[in-house]
Write a protein that holds these residues in place. Structure first.
Motif, mmCIF file in Angstrom:
data_model
loop_
_atom_site.group_PDB
_atom_site.id
_atom_site.type_symbol
_atom_site.label_atom_id
_atom_site.label_comp_id
_atom_site.label_asym_id
_atom_site.label_seq_id
_atom_site.Cartn_x
_atom_site.Cartn_y
_atom_site.Cartn_z
ATOM 1 N N GLY A 74 0.790 -1.227 0.000
ATOM 2 C CA GLY A 74 0.000 0.000 0.000
ATOM 3 C C GLY A 74 0.818 1.271 0.000
ATOM 4 N N ILE A 75 2.105 1.191 -0.324
ATOM 5 C CA ILE A 75 2.967 2.377 -0.383
ATOM 6 C C ILE A 75 2.926 2.943 -1.797
ATOM 7 C CG2 ILE A 75 5.328 3.220 -0.119
ATOM 8 C CD1 ILE A 75 5.803 0.894 1.827
ATOM 9 N N PRO A 76 2.596 4.200 -1.995
ATOM 10 C CA PRO A 76 2.491 4.776 -3.344
ATOM 11 C C PRO A 76 3.809 4.709 -4.106
ATOM 12 C CG PRO A 76 1.473 6.216 -1.715
ATOM 13 C CD PRO A 76 2.216 5.172 -0.949
ATOM 14 N N VAL A 77 3.702 4.450 -5.413
ATOM 15 C CA VAL A 77 4.854 4.447 -6.310
ATOM 16 C C VAL A 77 4.477 5.292 -7.530
ATOM 17 C CG1 VAL A 77 6.542 3.025 -7.547
ATOM 18 C CG2 VAL A 77 5.396 2.092 -5.527
ATOM 19 N N PRO A 78 4.460 6.627 -7.368
ATOM 20 C CA PRO A 78 3.995 7.489 -8.466
ATOM 21 C C PRO A 78 5.034 7.626 -9.569
ATOM 22 C CG PRO A 78 4.688 8.814 -6.601
ATOM 23 C CD PRO A 78 4.778 7.390 -6.149
ATOM 24 N N ALA A 79 4.552 7.929 -10.765
ATOM 25 C CA ALA A 79 5.452 8.116 -11.907
ATOM 26 C C ALA A 79 6.252 9.403 -11.789
ATOM 27 C CB ALA A 79 4.637 8.123 -13.204
ATOM 28 N N SER A 80 5.730 10.377 -11.030
ATOM 29 C CA SER A 80 6.382 11.680 -10.937
ATOM 30 C C SER A 80 7.587 11.678 -10.005
ATOM 31 C CB SER A 80 5.374 12.721 -10.444
ATOM 32 O OG SER A 80 4.866 12.346 -9.165
ATOM 33 N N GLU A 81 7.848 10.597 -9.306
ATOM 34 C CA GLU A 81 8.905 10.561 -8.300
ATOM 35 C C GLU A 81 10.118 9.805 -8.840
ATOM 36 O OE1 GLU A 81 8.602 10.395 -3.489
ATOM 37 O OE2 GLU A 81 7.732 8.725 -4.604
ATOM 38 N N SER A 82 11.294 10.431 -8.751
ATOM 39 C CA SER A 82 12.521 9.786 -9.224
ATOM 40 C C SER A 82 12.909 8.666 -8.257
ATOM 41 C CB SER A 82 13.658 10.803 -9.288
ATOM 42 O OG SER A 82 14.000 11.239 -7.980
ATOM 43 N N PRO A 83 13.778 7.733 -8.698
ATOM 44 C CA PRO A 83 14.218 6.672 -7.797
ATOM 45 C C PRO A 83 14.839 7.213 -6.504
ATOM 46 C CG PRO A 83 14.794 6.100 -10.047
ATOM 47 C CD PRO A 83 14.266 7.501 -10.088
ATOM 48 N N ARG A 84 15.618 8.312 -6.613
ATOM 49 C CA ARG A 84 16.257 8.845 -5.398
ATOM 50 C C ARG A 84 15.220 9.417 -4.450
ATOM 51 N NH1 ARG A 84 21.164 9.120 -3.736
ATOM 52 N NH2 ARG A 84 21.864 8.233 -5.724
ATOM 53 N N SER A 85 14.245 10.153 -4.990
ATOM 54 C CA SER A 85 13.190 10.706 -4.130
ATOM 55 C C SER A 85 12.359 9.589 -3.492
ATOM 56 C CB SER A 85 12.279 11.628 -4.934
ATOM 57 O OG SER A 85 13.006 12.717 -5.450
ATOM 58 N N PHE A 86 12.053 8.567 -4.289
ATOM 59 C CA PHE A 86 11.278 7.439 -3.770
ATOM 60 C C PHE A 86 12.058 6.727 -2.672
ATOM 61 C CE2 PHE A 86 10.119 2.824 -4.305
ATOM 62 C CZ PHE A 86 8.878 2.901 -3.695
ATOM 63 N N GLY A 87 13.390 6.507 -2.904
ATOM 64 C CA GLY A 87 14.207 5.863 -1.890
ATOM 65 C C GLY A 87 14.274 6.670 -0.611
ATOM 66 N N ALA A 88 14.380 8.000 -0.744
ATOM 67 C CA ALA A 88 14.440 8.857 0.442
ATOM 68 C C ALA A 88 13.142 8.736 1.254
ATOM 69 C CB ALA A 88 14.697 10.306 0.037
ATOM 70 N N LEU A 127 20.793 0.438 -3.955
ATOM 71 C CA LEU A 127 19.825 0.141 -5.012
ATOM 72 C C LEU A 127 19.569 1.356 -5.893
ATOM 73 C CD1 LEU A 127 17.291 -2.005 -2.937
ATOM 74 C CD2 LEU A 127 18.777 -2.816 -4.772
ATOM 75 N N VAL A 128 19.429 2.547 -5.267
ATOM 76 C CA VAL A 128 19.176 3.766 -6.042
ATOM 77 C C VAL A 128 20.364 4.058 -6.954
ATOM 78 C CG1 VAL A 128 18.899 6.262 -5.874
ATOM 79 C CG2 VAL A 128 17.553 4.752 -4.400
ATOM 80 N N THR A 129 21.586 3.948 -6.403
ATOM 81 C CA THR A 129 22.778 4.197 -7.219
ATOM 82 C C THR A 129 22.855 3.232 -8.396
ATOM 83 O OG1 THR A 129 23.953 4.970 -5.250
ATOM 84 C CG2 THR A 129 25.289 4.351 -7.158
ATOM 85 N N ALA A 130 22.502 1.945 -8.133
ATOM 86 C CA ALA A 130 22.567 0.935 -9.193
ATOM 87 C C ALA A 130 21.561 1.221 -10.292
ATOM 88 C CB ALA A 130 22.327 -0.449 -8.592
ATOM 89 N N VAL A 131 20.312 1.573 -9.929
ATOM 90 C CA VAL A 131 19.290 1.792 -10.965
ATOM 91 C C VAL A 131 19.565 3.095 -11.711
ATOM 92 C CG1 VAL A 131 17.568 3.042 -9.572
ATOM 93 C CG2 VAL A 131 16.831 1.563 -11.443
ATOM 94 N N HIS A 167 22.577 4.284 -12.315
ATOM 95 C CA HIS A 167 23.664 3.961 -13.224
ATOM 96 C C HIS A 167 23.123 3.218 -14.452
ATOM 97 C CE1 HIS A 167 26.952 1.476 -14.837
ATOM 98 N NE2 HIS A 167 27.732 2.521 -14.542
ATOM 99 N N ALA A 168 22.198 2.265 -14.201
ATOM 100 C CA ALA A 168 21.648 1.513 -15.320
ATOM 101 C C ALA A 168 20.825 2.398 -16.240
ATOM 102 C CB ALA A 168 20.779 0.361 -14.794
ATOM 103 N N SER A 169 20.208 3.459 -15.685
ATOM 104 C CA SER A 169 19.314 4.306 -16.482
ATOM 105 C C SER A 169 20.048 5.417 -17.210
ATOM 106 C CB SER A 169 18.239 4.909 -15.576
ATOM 107 O OG SER A 169 17.485 3.892 -14.940
ATOM 108 N N TYR A 170 21.105 5.956 -16.580
ATOM 109 C CA TYR A 170 21.690 7.185 -17.120
ATOM 110 C C TYR A 170 23.151 7.058 -17.552
ATOM 111 C CZ TYR A 170 17.558 8.817 -14.651
ATOM 112 O OH TYR A 170 16.275 8.971 -14.204
ATOM 113 N N ALA A 171 23.878 6.052 -17.101
ATOM 114 C CA ALA A 171 25.303 5.955 -17.452
ATOM 115 C C ALA A 171 25.458 5.562 -18.916
ATOM 116 C CB ALA A 171 26.002 4.934 -16.553
#
Length: 753
Positions: free
Chosen positions: A650-664, A680-684, A686-690
Motif C-alpha cells: 500500500g505504499i504509493p509508487v507514483p510516476a512523478s517521483e525519481s528513484p532517489r526521491s522514492f528511496g528517500a 539500489l538507487v545508485t545501481a538503478v 547507473h543503469a538508467s543514465y550511465a
C-alpha cells in the motif's frame, strides 16, 4: 469534470457490465446441481438491479461507502419481497419474524443439499439460497472490482463459483459457459487497465492488447485441445478420495474403481449370518438418473417410529437384533438391515423415513456412531410369494414409472425372458436367473472399454447388448425391465454382507464390512408381503430363496424354479465369487464395484484453497525470477522487486517521483535501511543514465544487489500492520497494478511513519 475522471466513471459502468456477464457464465454450472427454475431469472435480475444502481450512484459521485450501503439495502428489499412477504411489514420491510424465518429456510436448503441427489428440484428453500448467494456475491464483486479495482481477485471468486458445481457433479465441460466466463474475465481486466491509464501519456494499448490476445488463445486452447488429451489414470488414496462414503445418486458410469479397500463398519447380529445393509432407496427414474426418495424425515424418537411391517398376519416373521459400529464412514445416510422397526444408540439429530425404512442425518453424521437395530423380517413361503400380486399393486405410480422414450429392446427382452412365467414372482425370478446365467459376465473394466459407461436408459440398452458390466448395470437393467412389465421396483444402495472375523462379542461373530462392498440391488413389491430384495448381479452375492410350506427347503417346490436352498436373509460374498477382478485370488480381498462419491467437501475445499492461493503463488514465482536476475547484476530487476513490494504493502509508487526521491521517502517514512536503499538507487540510476558499456564497481558487481533488496523488503514489511502484510501475500496488488500507474500513485496513507 477532468477528462481522466470522466473516463474512469465510464470505466466503472463497463466493469459492472463485465461483472454481470461473468456472473451469468459462473451460474451456468449451478444448473447441474439445482434444476433451472425461478431462481435463474431471479438471481440475474437481482444482480442486474444491484450493479446498475451502483453504476448510477457512482456517476452521481456518491462515495463508495454510500454505494455499498444502498446496494445492501436494495438486496435486503428484493430478498424480502421475493421470499418473506408474509412476514414483512407491508410485504416490504423485514420484521423480527422475517429474521427468524431466514435460518429456517437456510437449514431446509442445507438439508436438501445434504440428502438429495443432483440435480435437485428448485424448491423455495434452494431458490432462496441461490438468489441470496448471488446477491451477496454481486455486492462483494462490485466492491472488489469496481471500487478497489482488483479484477483479478474478482476473477478468482468467479472461477471458484463456477468450479464448485463442476467438482460436485462430474460431467463433460460446459464449453459455452467456459468461453463466456473467459470472455467476461478478460473484459474486466482489459477495462480496468484502460481506465487506470485514462488521460495518461503512457497508453497501454500494445501491452493490453497482447494480454487480451494471450487470454483469448488460452481459452481457445482449453476448449479445443484439452478434450483431446488422454484422461490420467486414477491413483488417489482411497481414503483421501472418499471411497468410504455413500453416493445417493445411482449414475451408470459414476461408479468408482478404486483399489485398497478400507474397513468402514463392523456388524454383529443374532441372525445366523450377516445381513445386507441398506442406506438409500431410489424410486424415481426419468431416463437419465435414478433419484433417491425425498420424503420429509421424522425425528427418530417420534411416537410413530417406523410403524408396523406391512405384511399379512399369516406371513411368518423373524425378529433379529443387529449391532453396527461405524469405523470409517462419513455419510448422512445410515446403513441399516431391512426391515427396521426400532433403532437405538444414535448420537445427534437423525430422522427416519417410515415408507422406505431408512434413516438420514438432520444434524449429524455416521462418523463414530454405534447403534442397535431391531428388524422384523417377513418370511413368506414359496406358495405365498408366488400367489402374491405385484402387477397392479396399490403402490405409488413412481415405482412403475418409465421414461417417455424407452428403447424397445428393453421391453422386448423382458417379455421374452418371462414368457413362461405363470406369476409375478416367476417373472422376476426368471429375470434374476437370466442375469446370473452364463449369458452375462461381471466386469469393472468392460463398460469403459466398450464405451457404455454412461447414464440412463441408453446405457441400459447398451448393457443388454454387451452383457457385461457391474452392479449398477445389473440393478438398473433388472428394475427397468421389471417396470416394463408393470411390476413395481426400486433400486437400493448399501453394503453387501461383511466377511466374518475371528472376533466374538457376547458369543456373536463380528463381521467386517469394507468400502469395496458398497453395492446396489433392486427390490420388488408384493402385496401382502412388502418389498423383497433380489440379486441379479452375476457372480456376486446370493439371490433370495423361499421354502415351500409343504416340503422341506430344497424340496421339489424349490427345484422347479431352479433355485438353491440358501438362507433368505443373508446372501454372502467371498473372494471366489469375484474371479474377474485383478488380484482377488492372491489377496483374498473383494474388489467390489464402487458407487461411493469422491470426497466432495474435501475436494471443494482444496480447490478453493488452491484458487485463493493462486495469486500469491504467481507473485512469489515472479519475485524469485526477478531476484535471480538481481543476483546476476540486473539493477532494474532489483529495483522492480522493491517497487512491487511497496505496491503490495500500500505504499504509493507514483510516476512523478525519481528513484532517489522514492528511496528517500522509503527511508524517512517507512524505516528502510539507508545503506541498502542507497546501493539500489545508485545501481538503478547507473543503469538508467550511465553511458553504455561504462564500468561500475557497485553492488551489481560485488553480488550484493539481492541482499540489499532483501534488507529493504524486510524493513518495509516490518513497518506494515499484520493485516496488510497478510493481504499483500494473499492478494498481491502488483500483479495488476504497475509502478507509476494512476492506482500505484495514490496519496500516501495517513498512517505512514
Amino acid at each position: 469534470m477532468p477528462r481522466p475522471e470522466r473516463l474512469r466513471r465510464r470505466g466503472s459502468g463497463a466493469l459492472a457490465a463485465g461483472i454481470l456477464l461473468s456472473l451469468t457464465a459462473a451460474m451456468m454450472p449451478v444448473t447441474r446441481v439445482i434444476e433451472p427454475g425461478g431462481w435463474v431469472p431471479g438471481a440475474l435480475t437481482l444482480a442486474t438491479v444491484m450493479l446498475a444502481t451502483g453504476a448510477l450512484l457512482r456517476r452521481a459521485r456518491v462515495p463508495a461507502v454510500g454505494v455499498s450501503l444502498v446496494e445492501s439495502a436494495l438486496f435486503v428489499l428484493v430478498i424480502t419481497v421475493a421470499f418473506f412477504r408474509d412476514t414483512a411489514w407491508f410485504g416490504v420491510i423485514p420484521t423480527p419474524d422475517t429474521l427468524r424465518a431466514v435460518p429456517v429456510l437456510l437449514a431446509d436448503a442445507v438439508q436438501q443439499m445434504a440428502t438429495g441427489a443432483a440435480p435437485l428440484p428448485a424448491s423455495d428453500a434452494l431458490s432462496f439460497f441461490v438468489v441470496a448467494s448471488v446477491g451477496v456475491l454481486t455486492l462483494v464483486l462490485d466492491h472488489v472490482v469496481v471500487t478497489t479495482r482488483l479484477p483479478l481477485l474478482g476473477a478468482v471468486a468467479l472461477v471458484a463459483v463456477a468450479l464448485v458445481p463442476t467438482i460436485a457433479v462430474p460431467a463433460p465441460m460446459d464449453v459455452g459457459a467456459f468461453v463466456v466466463l473467459g470472455i467476461g474475465i478478460l473484459f474486466l481486466l482489459r477495462t480496468d487497465t484502460r481506465a487506470r491509464h485514462a488521460g495518461s501519456s503512457r497508453r497501454p494499448s500494445t501491452a493490453s492488447a497482447t494480454g487480451v490476445a494471450i487470454g483469448a488463445v488460452a481459452v481457445i486452447v482449453a476448449v479445443v485441445l484439452t478434450p483431446l488429451l488422454p484422461a490420467p489414470e486414477s491413483r488417489e488414496d482411497p481414503i483421501a478420495a472418499g471411497s468410504s462414503g455413500i453416493n445417493p445418486t445411482l449414475r451408470l458410469g459414476d461408479d468408482l474403481r478404486r483399489p485398497n479397500p478400507v474397513e468402514v463398519l463392523r456388524v454383529r447380529t443374532t441372525a445366523s449370518t450377516a445381513p445386507y445393509l441398506r442406506a438409500v432407496t431410489l424410486s424415481s427414474f426419468a431416463g437419465e438418473v435414478w433419484r433417491p426418495d425425498e420424503q420429509r424425515p421424522e425425528p427418530v424418537d417420534s411416537a410413530e417410529g417406523f410403524g408396523p411391517v406391512p405384511a399379512e398376519a399369516d406371513v411368518a416373521r423373524a425378529e433379529q437384533v443387529t449391532r453396527i459400529d461405524i469405523e470409517r464412514l462419513s455419510s448422512t445416510y445410515l446403513p441399516l438391515p431391512y426391515p427396521a422397526t426400532d433403532i437405538g444408540g444414535l448420537r445427534g439429530d437423525w430422522g427416519l423415513i417410515a415408507e422406505n425404512r431408512t434413516v438420514v442425518a438432520m444434524q449429524a453424521n455416521t462418523s463414530g456412531q454405534g447403534y442397535e437395530v431391531l428388524t422384523e423380517e417377513p418370511r413368506p413361503t414359496l406358495e405365498q410369494i408366488r400367489g402374491a400380486r405385484a402387477r397392479g399393486a396399490a403402490v405409488s405410480p413412481d415405482y412403475v414409472q418409465l421414461p417417455v422414450v424407452t428403447p424397445e429392446l428393453i421391453g422386448q427382452l423382458a417379455r421374452e425372458v418371462t414368457a413362461d412365467a405363470r406369476t409375478d414372482y416367476d417373472a422376476v425370478t426368471a429375470l434374476q436367473r437370466w442375469f446370473r446365467s452364463s449369458a452375462f459376465s461381471y466386469s469393472l473394466d468392460a463398460p469403459v472399454e466398450e464405451g457404455f459407461d454412461g447414464a440412463g436408459v441408453d446405457a441400459v440398452e447398451r448393457f443388454l447388448v454387451e452383457r457385461t458390466g457391474y452392479c449398477v448395470h445389473f440393478a438398473s437393467a433388472f428394475a427397468v425391465m421389471a417396470r416394463s412389465l408393470d411390476i413395481p421396483t426400486r433400486v437400493v444402495i448399501g453394503y453387501l454382507p461383511g466377511a466374518d472375523t475371528p472376533e466374538l462379542v457376547d458369543d456373536q461373530v463380528v463381521y467386517s464390512v469394507t468400502s469395496d462392498l458398497l453395492h446396489s440391488w433392486p427390490e420388488v413389491y408384493f402385496e401382502g408381503i412388502g418389498w423383497v430384495g433380489f440379486e441379479p448381479t452375476n457372480s456376486l452375492g446370493s439371490p433370495p430363496t423361499f421354502s415351500s410350506g409343504a416340503t422341506t427347503p430344497g424340496g421339489a417346490a424349490d427345484q422347479e424354479l431352479g433355485l438353491t436352498p440358501e438362507q433368505t436373509e443373508a446372501p454372502s460374498v467371498g473372494p471366489s465369487e469375484r474371479p474377474d477382478l485383478p488380484g482377488a485370488a492372491e489377496s483374498g480381498a473383494v474388489q467390489d464395484d464402487q458407487a461411493s462419491p469422491t470426497a466432495v467437501p474435501g475436494i471443494v475445499a482444496l480447490a478453493l484453497v488452491a484458487l485463493l492461493g493462486a495469486p500469491g503463488v504467481v507473485r512469489a514465482m515472479w519475485r524469485r525470477r526477478q531476484l535471480t536476475a538481481a543476483s546476476g547484476g540486473d539493477e532494474r530487476a532489483a529495483w522492480r522487486v522493491v517497487q512491487d513490494t511497496a505496491i503490495d504493502l500500500g505504499i504509493p509508487v507514483p510516476a512523478s517521483e525519481s528513484p532517489r526521491s522514492f528511496g528517500a521517502r522509503l527511508v524517512a517514512a517507512h524505516g528502510a535501511p539507508p545503506d541498502a536503499v542507497d546501493a539500489l538507487v545508485t545501481a538503478v540510476e547507473h543503469a538508467s543514465y550511465a553511458p553504455a558499456g561504462s564500468a561500475w564497481s557497485g553492488a551489481a558487481r560485488d553480488g550484493t544487489l539481492a541482499s540489499a533488496v532483501d534488507a529493504v523488503r524486510g524493513a518495509l514489511r516490518a513497518g506494515t500492520p499484520l493485516g496488510r502484510r497478510l493481504l499483500a501475500v494473499l492478494v498481491p496488488r502488483s500483479l495488476v497494478v504497475r509502478p507509476g500507474s494512476a492506482t500505484a500513485g495514490a496519496r500516501e496513507p495517513s498512517g505512514a511513519r
